[in-house]
Design a protein around this motif. Sequence first.
Motif, mmCIF file in Angstrom:
data_model
loop_
_atom_site.group_PDB
_atom_site.id
_atom_site.type_symbol
_atom_site.label_atom_id
_atom_site.label_comp_id
_atom_site.label_asym_id
_atom_site.label_seq_id
_atom_site.Cartn_x
_atom_site.Cartn_y
_atom_site.Cartn_z
ATOM 1 N N THR A 108 8.240 -2.718 -2.379
ATOM 2 C CA THR A 108 8.184 -2.227 -1.000
ATOM 3 C C THR A 108 8.406 -3.429 0.028
ATOM 4 O OG1 THR A 108 5.901 -2.784 -0.864
ATOM 5 C CG2 THR A 108 6.485 -0.592 -1.442
ATOM 6 N N THR A 109 8.888 -3.261 1.129
ATOM 7 C CA THR A 109 9.182 -4.699 2.050
ATOM 8 C C THR A 109 7.841 -4.941 2.695
ATOM 9 O OG1 THR A 109 9.919 -2.849 3.642
ATOM 10 C CG2 THR A 109 11.722 -4.059 2.270
ATOM 11 N N SER A 110 7.613 -6.196 2.536
ATOM 12 C CA SER A 110 6.400 -6.922 3.335
ATOM 13 C C SER A 110 6.550 -8.186 3.405
ATOM 14 C CB SER A 110 5.193 -6.592 2.749
ATOM 15 O OG SER A 110 5.223 -7.027 1.351
ATOM 16 N N ASP B 267 5.717 -0.600 -5.286
ATOM 17 C CA ASP B 267 5.257 0.612 -4.721
ATOM 18 C C ASP B 267 4.343 1.296 -5.320
ATOM 19 O OD1 ASP B 267 5.244 3.100 -3.763
ATOM 20 O OD2 ASP B 267 7.142 3.992 -4.331
#
Length: 416
Positions: free
Chosen positions: A142-144, A150
């Motif tokens: 996931t993008t963070s 995920d």
Amino acid sequence: MNHIEELIERLCPDGVVFRELAEVFDLRNGYTPSKSDAANWNGGTIPWFRMDDLRERGHILEDSTQHVTLSAIKRGEPFPKNSLIVATSATIGEHALITVPFLANQRFTVLSLKPEFSKSIDMKFADFYCFVLDDWSRRNTTTSSFATVDMNGFKRFRFPVPPLEVQHEIVKILDTFTDLEAELEAELEAELEARRAQYEHYRDRLLSFNETPPQIRWVTLSEIGTWYGGGTPDKSIVSYWENGTIPWISPKDMGSALIEDTQDHITTKALRGSSAKLVPANSIAIVFRSSILEHTLPMSRTSVPATLNQDMKAVQPKSDIDPKYLHYTLLSSQEKLLRGARKRGGSVTSLDSKKFFKFKIPLPSLEKQNLLAVTIDSFDALVNNLSSGLPAELNARRQQYEYYRDKLLTFKELKS
């Protein structure tokens, strides 16, 4: 058919049952007890695992470098022995089977087998199958602010439960493969290490100068060119990252001497709207803040314009400095640089910029720099080029092992 195929044909001819990961294992997050409380660490006997333990000790572990006390443990008990730890944030794609009660840091998700599956899953088989889970995890992040698996998809990951007899036979074969692979790799690694040591010896000798000015100038690192800092564009802004074409370098991209592409890319919009700055090609990128600085100082030359994350800096050499010469000189000096500029203390190791920029390197004429760079290039290619010689043979061995391992761990799923 080989023995495994015979077993599958006899015991599960229609396919193997697959279950979701969270159905088979209890999943819990690792954590780090407060380091400000000495009672959590002084005299500790319970292993506390970090990524460095996996890198140094392998993927079946019974002890760690650091230990905690019983009082540091949440819920009053450690994670149970024969659990798996899987890296699900930051450095993704690593795992280990832990054979003793333990703790692990927050980068890991702990997988403990549920009691109802204790007689149907061999944990060494589960450990081998985690190589498949590692590959899935690397592809599903996931993008963070930093890479994270995920976790919803992770919990639903389909885990095979073939008959125990099949599992035992796969473990037996892979254990044998692993031992043979380890022996062959050890032989190749020893020869390769000897060649690398020889290369570094000649490189360092070529870059040692006894002449005095004006033949050689000694300049500080602050004087060698234009320095650039790094920044991470906001990962919640999709337009900064989606379909990006500008390489964004982070410490995880620093495995090779020349960076031609990166895992992550940003858009021109991110370049205009964030702290990220474009670094010209033929610059030298250097990690300034990372746990890896405990062991080495990663430096890579960029072949294309790129941006950096906030833990790095890069320098575009002046016109009278050959970028390759500068790169080799910095590599030759990395031990001295680490010893002189590494900061002590803090949660993450970093470099002291003032001390780093005061470090001096020798600068012969540009013509001599060019000649030295070409000479060292030829040595470097003999040792480090994966397309030829010992590194290629070592890489081929690893790929062969991974091919057979993946083939053994591929099952047809039983349709309900």
